[in-house]
Scaffold this motif. Sequence first.
Motif, mmCIF file in Angstrom:
data_model
loop_
_atom_site.group_PDB
_atom_site.id
_atom_site.type_symbol
_atom_site.label_atom_id
_atom_site.label_comp_id
_atom_site.label_asym_id
_atom_site.label_seq_id
_atom_site.Cartn_x
_atom_site.Cartn_y
_atom_site.Cartn_z
ATOM 1 N N GLU A 77 0.824 -1.214 0.000
ATOM 2 C CA GLU A 77 0.000 0.000 0.000
ATOM 3 C C GLU A 77 0.856 1.261 0.000
ATOM 4 O O GLU A 77 0.497 2.276 -0.618
ATOM 5 C CB GLU A 77 -0.915 -0.001 1.221
ATOM 6 C CG GLU A 77 -2.008 -1.068 1.184
ATOM 7 C CD GLU A 77 -2.935 -0.944 2.384
ATOM 8 O OE1 GLU A 77 -3.750 0.000 2.392
ATOM 9 O OE2 GLU A 77 -2.812 -1.778 3.304
ATOM 10 N N LEU A 78 1.993 1.212 0.712
ATOM 11 C CA LEU A 78 2.879 2.367 0.742
ATOM 12 C C LEU A 78 3.405 2.699 -0.651
ATOM 13 O O LEU A 78 3.609 3.870 -0.996
ATOM 14 C CB LEU A 78 4.058 2.096 1.686
ATOM 15 C CG LEU A 78 3.762 2.239 3.186
ATOM 16 C CD1 LEU A 78 4.914 1.678 4.013
ATOM 17 C CD2 LEU A 78 3.532 3.703 3.537
ATOM 18 N N LEU A 79 3.644 1.682 -1.449
ATOM 19 C CA LEU A 79 4.106 1.911 -2.818
ATOM 20 C C LEU A 79 3.100 2.700 -3.635
ATOM 21 O O LEU A 79 3.454 3.355 -4.614
ATOM 22 C CB LEU A 79 4.395 0.568 -3.499
ATOM 23 C CG LEU A 79 5.614 -0.197 -2.971
ATOM 24 C CD1 LEU A 79 5.657 -1.608 -3.550
ATOM 25 C CD2 LEU A 79 6.899 0.551 -3.304
ATOM 26 N N GLN A 80 1.840 2.639 -3.236
ATOM 27 C CA GLN A 80 0.801 3.411 -3.912
ATOM 28 C C GLN A 80 0.730 4.847 -3.386
ATOM 29 O O GLN A 80 0.192 5.733 -4.049
ATOM 30 C CB GLN A 80 -0.569 2.731 -3.703
ATOM 31 C CG GLN A 80 -0.640 1.284 -4.162
ATOM 32 C CD GLN A 80 -0.349 1.145 -5.645
ATOM 33 O OE1 GLN A 80 -0.837 1.932 -6.458
ATOM 34 N NE2 GLN A 80 0.452 0.141 -5.996
ATOM 35 N N GLN A 81 1.272 5.053 -2.162
ATOM 36 C CA GLN A 81 1.186 6.364 -1.525
ATOM 37 C C GLN A 81 2.316 7.306 -1.959
ATOM 38 O O GLN A 81 2.085 8.486 -2.210
ATOM 39 C CB GLN A 81 1.227 6.196 0.003
ATOM 40 C CG GLN A 81 0.091 5.379 0.594
ATOM 41 C CD GLN A 81 -1.222 6.131 0.569
ATOM 42 O OE1 GLN A 81 -1.248 7.347 0.708
ATOM 43 N NE2 GLN A 81 -2.311 5.401 0.360
ATOM 44 N N VAL A 82 3.551 6.761 -1.989
ATOM 45 C CA VAL A 82 4.727 7.589 -2.260
ATOM 46 C C VAL A 82 5.691 6.817 -3.156
ATOM 47 O O VAL A 82 5.549 5.608 -3.349
ATOM 48 C CB VAL A 82 5.455 7.982 -0.948
ATOM 49 C CG1 VAL A 82 4.647 8.993 -0.151
ATOM 50 C CG2 VAL A 82 5.768 6.754 -0.114
ATOM 51 N N LYS A 83 6.693 7.546 -3.679
ATOM 52 C CA LYS A 83 7.725 6.940 -4.516
ATOM 53 C C LYS A 83 8.813 6.374 -3.615
ATOM 54 O O LYS A 83 9.748 7.080 -3.193
ATOM 55 C CB LYS A 83 8.306 7.981 -5.474
ATOM 56 C CG LYS A 83 9.325 7.415 -6.451
ATOM 57 C CD LYS A 83 9.857 8.501 -7.375
ATOM 58 C CE LYS A 83 10.898 7.945 -8.343
ATOM 59 N NZ LYS A 83 11.435 9.016 -9.227
#
Length: 323
Positions: free
Chosen positions: A251-257
Motif C-alpha cells: 500500500e505504501l508503494l501506492q502512496q509515495v515513490k
Amino acid sequence: MIEAIGLTKQFFNNAQQAGKPFTAVDELSLSVKAGQVLALLGPNGAGKTTTVRMLSAVLVPTRGQASVAGYDVVKSGAKVRQMVGVLTEAPGLYLRMRAMEYLDFFGEMYGLDAATRRERSLRLMKRFGMAHVTENRLSEYSKGMRQKLALIRSMIHDPAVLLLDEPTSAMDPHSAKLVRDAIAELRSDKRAIVLCTHNLPEAEQLADCIAIIRRGRIIAQGTSNELKASLLGSPIMEIRSASQLDGLLPELLQQVKVVDHGDTWLRYQSEQPERDNPRLARWLIERGMQIMTLSEVPRSLEAVYLKVVEEETMQGTNETQLG
C-alpha cells in the motif's frame, strides 16, 4: 563587486606559436556581489588558479572582460591589485624575515602608515591564534602557520575583494575553523570572496553560490540547494517506526515513490514534502504505526560534484568518439 563575462585565457608554448593554443579558461562568466562568497570547485588543472590570476589583474585575458570593485582588470590593473587580497596555493613567503617585519613590508607596499601597519598586523595575528609568534622567523613556522600568515598578508590592507586559493590546506582542525570563521565574518563586512577549494564540506558551509569548473568551463552554477535539486532530484525523506511495517509496503508503494526500505524504516522521494509528509504520517498512524522520526536524508555537495564531473566526462568521451 566581481563581474566576469566570457573570460578566456589561452597559452602558447614556443613550439605552438603557429599551432593550436591551450585554453586554460574558456568563456567563463560569473558574478559575486558584496557580502557574498562564491566557491569555485574543480579538479586540478580545471582553470581555477588561472581565473584567480585574471581577476587579480596578474594575467591579461585573451578574450572577454572582467571588473573588480568597479575597475576593469585590463584597463585599471594597478587599481584592481590595490583592491584585492590574494592567497595563492604557493604563497612564496620570505622565510628569513620575522612575522611582524614581513607584514610591515607588505603593508608599506600597500601605502599604509606605520601605526596602521602595526595595529592591523597585531590584530590579525591575534585573530588567527598567532600572537605568541609575532617575532619568530617564518622558517620556524609550521606549514599551517605559514598558510595563516599568508592569509593575514592578503588581508593587511583591508581589501574589498578576497581571492582565496585553498585557504585551509595543511591546517589542523582548530586552525581551519579559525580561518572559516574569519571568512564568514569578512563576508558580513560586505566583502566579495572567491574561494577555490577541494574541501567540499567547507565550500557548502561558507558559500552563497557554487560554480563547478572543468577544462576551463563552468559546467554547473547555483546555490547548494539549487544544485542538489537540479542534479540529484527531489528531496528524499526517511520515516522510522517503532513497529514493523510488515504488510503495509504494497500500500505504501501506492502512496509515495519508495526508493529504499527496511523492516521498520522507509525512504521515499517527494517533490512536495510539505504535502506528502503529513499525509503519510497520518496514514501510518491510522494503521497503528508508532512513528519515531520523519526527516530529510542529507545529500552532500560531494554527490553533486561527482555527478556533474562524471556527466561532463561522459559527454566529452562521447564527443571524442563521434569526432
